[in-house]
Write a protein that holds these residues in place. Sequence first.
Motif, short mmCIF file in Angstrom:
data_model
loop_
_atom_site.label_atom_id
_atom_site.label_comp_id
_atom_site.label_asym_id
_atom_site.label_seq_id
_atom_site.Cartn_x
_atom_site.Cartn_y
_atom_site.Cartn_z
N TRP A 1 -0.12 12.83 -20.26
CA TRP A 1 -0.04 11.51 -20.84
C TRP A 1 1.11 11.39 -21.83
O TRP A 1 1.68 10.31 -21.98
CB TRP A 1 -1.36 11.20 -21.55
N HIS B 1 4.02 1.59 -1.25
CA HIS B 1 4.64 1.78 -2.57
C HIS B 1 3.61 2.24 -3.59
O HIS B 1 3.91 3.09 -4.46
CB HIS B 1 5.26 0.45 -3.03
N ALA B 2 2.38 1.74 -3.53
CA ALA B 2 1.34 2.18 -4.47
C ALA B 2 1.03 3.66 -4.27
O ALA B 2 0.80 4.40 -5.25
CB ALA B 2 0.08 1.33 -4.27
N HIS B 3 1.08 4.13 -3.04
CA HIS B 3 0.81 5.55 -2.79
C HIS B 3 1.93 6.43 -3.34
O HIS B 3 1.69 7.52 -3.90
CB HIS B 3 0.64 5.76 -1.28
N GLU B 4 3.21 5.97 -3.18
CA GLU B 4 4.35 6.73 -3.70
C GLU B 4 4.29 6.82 -5.23
O GLU B 4 4.55 7.87 -5.81
CB GLU B 4 5.65 6.08 -3.26
N VAL B 5 3.92 5.72 -5.87
CA VAL B 5 3.82 5.73 -7.33
C VAL B 5 2.73 6.69 -7.78
O VAL B 5 2.86 7.42 -8.77
CB VAL B 5 3.56 4.31 -7.86
N MET B 6 1.64 6.75 -7.04
CA MET B 6 0.55 7.66 -7.40
C MET B 6 1.00 9.11 -7.28
O MET B 6 0.69 9.96 -8.14
CB MET B 6 -0.65 7.39 -6.48
N LEU B 7 1.77 9.43 -6.20
CA LEU B 7 2.23 10.81 -6.05
C LEU B 7 3.25 11.19 -7.12
O LEU B 7 3.34 12.35 -7.54
CB LEU B 7 2.85 10.98 -4.65
N LYS B 8 4.05 10.23 -7.56
CA LYS B 8 5.09 10.50 -8.55
C LYS B 8 4.48 10.85 -9.90
O LYS B 8 4.95 11.76 -10.60
CB LYS B 8 6.00 9.29 -8.68
N TYR B 9 3.49 10.16 -10.31
CA TYR B 9 2.90 10.38 -11.62
C TYR B 9 1.59 11.16 -11.55
O TYR B 9 0.78 11.13 -12.47
CB TYR B 9 2.62 9.02 -12.30
N LYS B 10 1.38 11.90 -10.48
CA LYS B 10 0.12 12.62 -10.32
C LYS B 10 0.00 13.81 -11.28
O LYS B 10 -1.04 14.01 -11.92
CB LYS B 10 0.01 13.09 -8.86
N SER C 1 0.82 -1.20 0.00
CA SER C 1 0.00 0.00 0.00
C SER C 1 0.86 1.26 0.00
O SER C 1 0.53 2.26 -0.68
CB SER C 1 -0.91 -0.02 1.24
#
Length: 349
Positions: free
Chosen positions: A346, A333-342, A331
Amino acid sequence: MESFARKNDSAVSPCLWVGTGLGMVLILSLNLPASDELRQSEPVMVSPSGTVLTLKGAVLTFACLDCMGTLTHPPYEVWRDPHGADDGEKTRKRKLVMHSPSSSQDMGDHQFAVICSEKQAKVFSLPSQTCLYVHNITETSFLLRADVVTLCNSVCLACFCANGHIMTLSLPSLRPLLDINYLPVTDMRIARTFCFTNEGQALYLSSPTEIQRLTYSQEMCDNLQDMLGDLFTPVETPEAQNRGFLKGLFGGSGQAFDREELFGEATAGKASRSLAQHIPGPGGIEGVRGAAGGVIGDLTRARIALDERGQKLGELDEKTASMMASAEAFSKHAHEVMLKYKDKKWYQF
């Protein structure tokens, strides 16, 4: 009753004696049609005779004695259906008796009238209406019941007082024969239901469902055991009959035998199986020790199995904790990935 309604009457006639609560006695004369045909259509004429007798207290009972002191029973007619079948024998049995068996010719020129009130009793001679005997029964109490009854081939006046005394007086002389304290009236049921019967007996309701019977006659008391009935005749149980050979052979129903009696040790003179016997165990003390060791082994195996179950439950808890840690890391790591590509478009990927 049939008596002399007026002074100096020459014959008896049907009369109605009326007693009041103030001690007044009135005699009413009844004129009945002589024939049966007129009896069905003609009315009964009732007229006052003018005779008035006085006593102390409320009047309780009347009775009529002939010149010999015998109780005169009032005449009566057995009811019959006038429209029923006319049977000669039944008609003869049910014929109306206009005069008592003791007619005026048999009893001479007079009879005795017995009147009893709550306080006193009087005997009058008829038709002269002369008071022959007076007896003051009680002064402090009052009578609840009084009856003229037959006792030992004679007639007497039986009285039951409110203070519990039972008294008897001879007739016509009114001499005291008996005065005994029997039962104080503690219940009004006794006062309402107490009555005297012939041959020295009395009855009353002791409870709503029980009748108390008593006697004040020695002759009745002596013959009481002979008068009591039996519901059954006691018979001794007969002995069992011997079973013969022919009866056992052709009787039809077989006799039940015990297997032990036929094939057991009882027929051989030995003790029955129902008796306690000592059966030594195998091996003596060693057998007991072996049995005890077997029990201990079972307990040990059960304890080992319980420990293994606890160990497996511990391993399951560790695996569950590890899975929860892995889920938290995923959970994160998934949150960090979401913040990185927020904020990226496209076309920047």
